[in-house]
Design an enzyme around this catalytic site. Structure first.
Site, short mmCIF file in Angstrom:
data_model
loop_
_atom_site.label_atom_id
_atom_site.label_comp_id
_atom_site.label_asym_id
_atom_site.label_seq_id
_atom_site.Cartn_x
_atom_site.Cartn_y
_atom_site.Cartn_z
N ILE A 99 9.71 3.13 10.33
CA ILE A 99 10.05 2.63 9.01
C ILE A 99 9.99 1.11 9.05
O ILE A 99 9.25 0.48 8.32
CB ILE A 99 11.45 3.13 8.59
CG1 ILE A 99 11.41 4.65 8.41
CG2 ILE A 99 11.86 2.45 7.29
CD1 ILE A 99 12.77 5.28 8.30
N THR A 155 8.07 7.27 17.26
CA THR A 155 7.54 8.23 18.24
C THR A 155 6.46 9.11 17.61
O THR A 155 5.46 9.45 18.26
CB THR A 155 8.68 9.08 18.82
OG1 THR A 155 9.58 8.21 19.51
CG2 THR A 155 8.16 10.11 19.80
N ASP A 159 22.99 -0.32 6.47
CA ASP A 159 22.93 0.96 7.17
C ASP A 159 24.30 1.23 7.79
O ASP A 159 24.53 1.01 8.96
CB ASP A 159 21.85 0.84 8.27
CG ASP A 159 21.54 2.18 8.91
OD1 ASP A 159 21.98 3.22 8.37
OD2 ASP A 159 20.88 2.19 9.96
N GLY A 183 15.46 0.23 17.72
CA GLY A 183 15.72 -1.20 17.67
C GLY A 183 15.04 -1.99 18.76
O GLY A 183 14.90 -3.20 18.66
#
Lengths: 502, 502
Positions: free
Chosen positions: A196, A202, A256, A167
């Site tokens: 995404i 990473t 989510d 985030g």
């Protein structure tokens, strides 16, 4: 199966099908897809023993007309045997208030793995988690089921891990933490995802330095030597159902739920045999958690769930009102990580990495409480972490001599936008969301070289001085970037006097 | 559109597509369906400006292998432009707690009418109603929007209506109420549905006596003469979105939220220009409402919503622990209705019909409070209702001389099962759910002649005496009936002494 079209005297959007066409009874409407020529349409089907014969499918005149079909045409009909599935029933029971146990979760997991859950039901599974609170027992069962959907890896030694819930842009700390821990002898076979919705995951960032697509055998071989790695893990079969559920249910709705999110993380840790871990919870405006109270609740829930699963975890709430470090986008972040490992990193990045690595050292019992961070900082400053990172890069098939300058040289010639201070002052508010959107519009993470370099993050600037710079994939991407900057205001540069009111 | 397949280096279940393939930007993953030869599969697609070119669609090796595709193949790709739709956003906002106004509801309604709502989102719309309580304002807005999805009919005179929420088998009261009211001069252009989950909908039952597929013009012409009709109304364009939402969202999940259910009924009444109506709420085990308190709450909510929509409504909670009358299934129910109109009906049927017709007479101001029922009974007993029913049958294109005997003669030769009392006693518990399932297994409502005739509903019986009889479509249907009787116990016949405990 091939069925012949028959017109039925029902003005309905559904199909009728002879029950003899199915190997087993379906009592509920089932979802069919009818294909012919190069098109197809979905239809709900009811069983009949009479109106249509075996080998036929009945559709109403209006449906037949709508799709330009003709009675007697042979169409291809497929069913996913969805609506009578036990998994569907379990999901609906959950919607109606039942509790799900491990066996139930296994059935649902299997349903997702076999593509037997309809979009309606995957949505219902997700929304039951959004609208009602799953119990700890249920989340634990979910995590275990999800883990069981793939391979469970056993490294035959204590496994350490660090996970960020994400985030905050620029969060390349994994590229520091893994070599710090591995340099101290801790086993950290780190799997990370591609971005995404962010500007660089990473795996995107690491892929600038070395291949990240290692299979399980390669990872096992590698960490025997290096203790650490930073790979995508997508070929390791780690809780594959999690990605399926996210793709099929969470993405389409943009929701989510916490229980799914927690079970998803923990399932992947179980699959990797993680014993000790630190969870990074960035707290800040425009990130996933915008206040400390919520962060603390989430942290406690996570630690408690991890404990039930045999994972000793600690969470760190981290300051995230501004990006971590000065760079956003794969190549820029990789270069900055190398600089930080060489002792030339921005304070925010180095501090955060050492704090979290320190927590893991304390969990491992390598240092006393409060002594983990300086221990991590010592390893970083000694150059051991950089040395370890070069071993890891080489082990993954990259060039161990790669330098940050070499990476930045590749940026030369890219379309660039320079954002200059509109007046004297200092950049007092950075907008994480805006920065992410701008970096993505610029082409990150698809274009590894696209991204944002911040030149003055907090320091006072003079009018016209460069505050940040955007490297874009193309001129048209740069145009989009320009539009977003005007619309989203990624940074506010102002003097102490904000406004004069007469 | 036709796109060429390209293998992409991503182990993902989703597709990549060039943004230039789309007329407008889609920022969210959108749902695509890929067809080739005679098969197809759904896939979530992400936009890219680089990895695949215009005219290409990118799929991972695993997806390509799974579907037996080859790189370079031309496939057909379709999108429903769903995930970026305003309707989708409104639904998700609702899930997150927002309120929906009339304009929002219109957008969602339009989305359903244009088939632009994904299964995930239709499920979310439904579940937001299941998990949260919609306000009266929202249900009112929903009813108005739903009505606006089709035609609004204007009969230029006060329109009366009766509606049963269903759930009790044998409920053929519409075939009595409509002619009673029409015989008294009230305008009642009644539209009724075919059975969905029951053994006979009113349209199924009426179709035994006369055609029910009249279009709007035919209905208008008919009621000018007869004042009443009993038609399916499916060609009248009455709130068509309601059936779409039920078919697409409610059926697959087997969930029927109160707000949707109420808005759906009221939308259809608005579309038919109903001014006065009585709602029949059967209360009993195995029906939709199993206790009076819930029935009362639902009734008050309905009356209050109807009032907001300009409809003067009253609701009647009706006893429904046992079937209405002695017959279940289209032909048997039609015959029983004719008998009742001729003064030879079972008490439960006649009583219920006169009670509800009476409420409407009182609403119409034709009688004082409490005098509606005897007024209705007078019309029934005078033979005027039967005469009116024969006019209606003739007006709809049926044989006005049709008799119940004639209908029952058609049953001769059908496979029959006779259920006999296992001992002396009386049938003290009837199971509505079991009766419905048995009648459906027998072939009702598809086979108009299939169904259940109850011979002894409450009266004491001797061992071996016939309690009910099932007429089935086929011997195999009868076998299924036999199995269900053993499993579901449709009736319990016992003496006063239930059990001896030594």
């Amino acid at each position: 199966m091939k069925l012949t079209l028959k017109e039925i005297p029902l003005d309905s959007p559904f199909a009728l099908i002879n029950e003899q066409n199915f190997p087993k009874a379906i009592t509920y409407p089932c979802q069919l897809r009818i294909s012919f020529d190069s098109t197809y349409f979905p239809v709900q089907a009811y069983l009949t023993s009479k109106y249509v014969d075996k080998g036929e499918i009945g559709l109403s005149e209006s449906v037949i007309k709508r799709y330009g079909l003709l009675e007697g045409t042979e169409v291809d009909v497929q069913t996913r045997r969805t609506f009578d599935s036990v998994a569907h029933r379990l999901i609906i029971d959950k919607v109606k208030g039942n509790m799900l146990n491990k066996e139930d979760m296994d059935t649902i997991t299997k349903g997702f793995m076999n593509a037997e859950i309809s979009p309606s039901h995957s949505s219902a599974f997700l929304l039951s988690q959004h609208f009602t609170e799953f119990s700890l027992d249920e989340i634990e069962a979910m995590a275990r089921s999800f883990a069981d959907s793939g391979k469970i890896h056993d490294f035959s030694a204590p496994v350490f891990d660090k996970h960020s819930i994400g985030g905050v842009p620029g969060n390349k700390i994994t590229l520091l933490i893994v070599p710090i821990l591995a340099a101290a002898g801790l086993l950290i076979p780190k799997t990370s995802t591609y971005a995404i919705t962010s500007a660089s995951g990473t795996a995107d960032t690491m892929s600038v330095l070395a291949p990240v697509e290692l299979n399980a055998d390669e990872v096992f071989d590698l960490v025997k030597k290096t203790k650490g790695c930073i790979v995508s893990g997508r070929d390791m079969g780690i809780a594959p159902v999690v990605d399926k559920i996210i793709t099929e249910a969470a993405f389409p709705l943009g929701i989510d739920p916490e229980s799914l999110f927690l079970a998803g993380i923990l399932a992947k840790k179980l699959a990797m045999g993680v014993d000790f871990m630190c969870l990074d919870i960035p707290v800040g405006t425009g990130t996933k958690v915008d206040n400390e109270e919520d962060g603390r609740t989430l942290a406690r829930l996570f630690v408690s769930l991890a404990s039930r699963l045999g994972i000793k975890a600690e969470a760190g709430l981290t300051y995230a009102n501004v990006p971590v470090g000065h760079s956003i986008g794969p190549a820029l972040e990789a270069a900055e990580a190398l600089d930080a490992l060489a002792g030339k990193g921005p304070t925010s990045l180095v501090e955060k990495s050492c704090e979290l690595a320190g927590i893991i050292f304390e969990l491992a019992g390598m240092t006393g409480r409060g002594l983990g961070k300086p221990f991590a900082a010592d390893i970083l400053h000694s150059g051991k972490a950089l040395k370890k990172m070069r071993e890891i890069i080489e082990g993954q098939g990259g060039d161990p001599k790669i330098s940050s300058d070499e990476i930045r040289e590749k940026l030369v010639g890219k379309p660039v936008l320079s954002y200059q201070a509109p007046g004297d002052g200092w950049p007092h508010t950075w907008n994480n969301y805006a920065l992410k959107e701008i970096a993505r519009a610029a082409g990150a993470p698809g274009d590894r070289l696209a991204g944002i370099q911040i030149l003055s993050k907090k320091e006072s600037v003079r009018k016209g001085e460069e505050v940040f710079r955007v490297y874009a994939s193309s001129d048209s991407a740069l145009d989009e970037v320009r539009g977003l900057i005007a619309k989203l205001r990624p940074v506010i540069v102002e003097s102490v006097l904000l406004e004069r009111v007469a």
